[in-house]
Enzyme design. Structure first.
Site, short mmCIF file in Angstrom:
data_model
loop_
_atom_site.label_atom_id
_atom_site.label_comp_id
_atom_site.label_asym_id
_atom_site.label_seq_id
_atom_site.Cartn_x
_atom_site.Cartn_y
_atom_site.Cartn_z
N HIS A 54 0.84 -1.20 0.00
CA HIS A 54 0.00 0.00 0.00
C HIS A 54 0.87 1.25 0.00
O HIS A 54 2.09 1.17 0.13
CB HIS A 54 -0.99 0.00 1.16
CG HIS A 54 -0.39 0.00 2.53
ND1 HIS A 54 0.34 -1.05 3.03
CD2 HIS A 54 -0.44 0.93 3.53
CE1 HIS A 54 0.71 -0.78 4.27
NE2 HIS A 54 0.27 0.42 4.59
N HIS A 56 1.32 3.98 1.93
CA HIS A 56 1.86 4.73 3.06
C HIS A 56 3.39 4.74 3.02
O HIS A 56 4.02 3.75 2.63
CB HIS A 56 1.36 4.15 4.39
CG HIS A 56 -0.10 4.41 4.62
ND1 HIS A 56 -0.85 3.69 5.52
CD2 HIS A 56 -0.94 5.32 4.07
CE1 HIS A 56 -2.09 4.15 5.51
NE2 HIS A 56 -2.17 5.13 4.64
N ASP A 58 5.89 4.46 5.00
CA ASP A 58 6.76 3.49 5.64
C ASP A 58 6.71 2.12 4.95
O ASP A 58 7.39 1.19 5.39
CB ASP A 58 6.44 3.37 7.13
CG ASP A 58 4.99 3.03 7.42
OD1 ASP A 58 4.12 3.35 6.60
OD2 ASP A 58 4.70 2.44 8.49
N HIS A 59 5.94 2.03 3.87
CA HIS A 59 5.93 0.82 3.05
C HIS A 59 6.38 1.09 1.62
O HIS A 59 6.71 0.14 0.89
CB HIS A 59 4.53 0.21 3.02
CG HIS A 59 4.07 -0.27 4.37
ND1 HIS A 59 4.10 -1.59 4.75
CD2 HIS A 59 3.58 0.42 5.44
CE1 HIS A 59 3.64 -1.70 5.99
NE2 HIS A 59 3.33 -0.50 6.42
N HIS A 110 -7.53 -1.23 5.49
CA HIS A 110 -6.51 -0.30 5.99
C HIS A 110 -6.37 0.86 5.01
O HIS A 110 -6.37 2.02 5.40
CB HIS A 110 -5.19 -1.04 6.17
CG HIS A 110 -4.09 -0.18 6.72
ND1 HIS A 110 -4.15 0.39 7.97
CD2 HIS A 110 -2.92 0.21 6.17
CE1 HIS A 110 -3.06 1.10 8.17
NE2 HIS A 110 -2.29 1.00 7.09
N ASP A 134 -0.37 -4.46 5.98
CA ASP A 134 -1.12 -4.07 7.16
C ASP A 134 -2.55 -4.58 7.14
O ASP A 134 -3.37 -4.21 7.98
CB ASP A 134 -1.12 -2.54 7.30
CG ASP A 134 0.23 -2.02 7.76
OD1 ASP A 134 1.12 -2.83 8.02
OD2 ASP A 134 0.39 -0.79 7.85
N HIS A 172 4.43 -5.12 10.22
CA HIS A 172 4.86 -4.45 11.45
C HIS A 172 5.07 -5.43 12.58
O HIS A 172 4.45 -6.50 12.63
CB HIS A 172 3.82 -3.41 11.90
CG HIS A 172 3.75 -2.20 11.05
ND1 HIS A 172 4.57 -1.10 11.21
CD2 HIS A 172 2.95 -1.91 10.00
CE1 HIS A 172 4.26 -0.18 10.31
NE2 HIS A 172 3.28 -0.66 9.56
#
Length: 301
Positions: A54, A56, A58-59, A110, A134, A172
């Protein structure tokens, strides 16, 4: 099929999947590209593709630099908001990397464009692997930020929950907090109790708790157990999507009570999430911890 688990940032995981005969490699959720390339060099493999779950940051934030450092790289995902995307994938699409098959599974909840990846090899003793980002984590799932509870229920129960009970690599390291919440939901669940004891020991030793398996998750992950009477009783709901929605609210409250934010941190978080100013549209948002988003059910603008 060999999977390298790579801890990065505060609690993220990115992965390098290696086809051991051709030495072709596929990365999943690149957040720190130079760290990934160190491992690519050490393993002596040819990196061809990035699979992003996805958008975001941090990915996905490492995609741009990685594409610059590694020309010709394919960056794949289901959401046009993903950095450096070269091709958009569709639900049910299948890819092939040497002997490795990849089935692309759209799992909204998410985010609306969240894609999970199910990998396997024919006639191979190694178990299949699910890279769930996530959408699903050990004993939990990411907060619902986009879409409806019904969509999220379908993603968890109808798309992921029916896969073979094999390996799950999530995005995570939230296992300990997830299991503490699961124990609140089902205090008499012996599987939760045993897994929590195991996770505490892993945490003390600073050792990752990934991977998990879907078979195990069905025993202690409340977000996959919405049809169980004990979980329904905790939420006071019966319909699966309503049970899931109530679990999401309770999980957010649980996180907030466990780690209340100081005013300065809350203001900084609000600024980061564009609640105090107009966000930079060129930078995807970071995945928030549970309970730290002002409007967790609101979609991205």
């Amino acid at each position: 099929m060999k999977v390298k688990v790579i801890p990065v940032l505060e609690d993220n995981y990115m992965y390098l999947v290696i086809e051991e005969h051709t030495r072709e490699a596929v990365a999943v959720d690149v957040a720190v590209p130079k760290r990934l390339l160190e491992i690519v060099g050490r393993e002596g493999v040819s990196l061809t593709t990035v699979l992003t779950t996805h958008h975001h940051w941090d990915h996905a934030r490492g995609n741009v630099e990685l594409a610059r450092l590694w020309p010709g790289l394919a960056v794949l995902g289901a959401d046009e908001r993903i950095c450096a995307l070269t091709r958009r994938l569709t639900h049910g699409e299948e890819l092939r990397f040497g002997a490795i098959h990849v089935r692309c599974l759209l799992t909204p909840g998410h985010t609306s464009g969240h894609m999970s990846y199910f990998l396997w090899e024919d006639e191979c003793p190694d178990p299949p692997a699910l890279f769930s980002g996530d959408a699903l984590s050990v004993a939990g799932c990411g907060p619902r930020l986009e879409g409806t509870a019904q969509q999220m229920y379908r993603s968890l129960a109808k798309t992921l929950g029916i896969l073979p009970p094999e390996t799950v690599f999530c995005g995570h390291e939230h296992t300990l907090a997830n299991l503490e919440f699961a124990q609140k939901v089902e205090p008499c669940n012996d599987h939760v109790r045993a897994k929590l004891s195991w996770a505490k020991k892993r945490d003390e030793d600073d050792v990752p708790t990934v991977p998990s398996t879907l078979g195990e998750e069905l025993l202690y992950n409340p977000f996959l157990r919405v049809a169980e009477e004990s979980v329904r009783k905790f939420t006071g709901k019966v319909a699966p999507a309503e049970v899931l929605e109530a679990l999401c609210r309770e999980r957010a409250s649980f996180e907030h009570a466990a780690e209340p934010l100081q005013p300065q941190a809350r203001a900084l978080l609000a600024l980061q999430w564009g609640l105090l100013s107009t966000p930079d549209r060129s930078e995807p948002r970071v995945d928030p911890p549970w309970g730290q988003v002002a409007h967790p059910s609101s979609p991205d603008p």
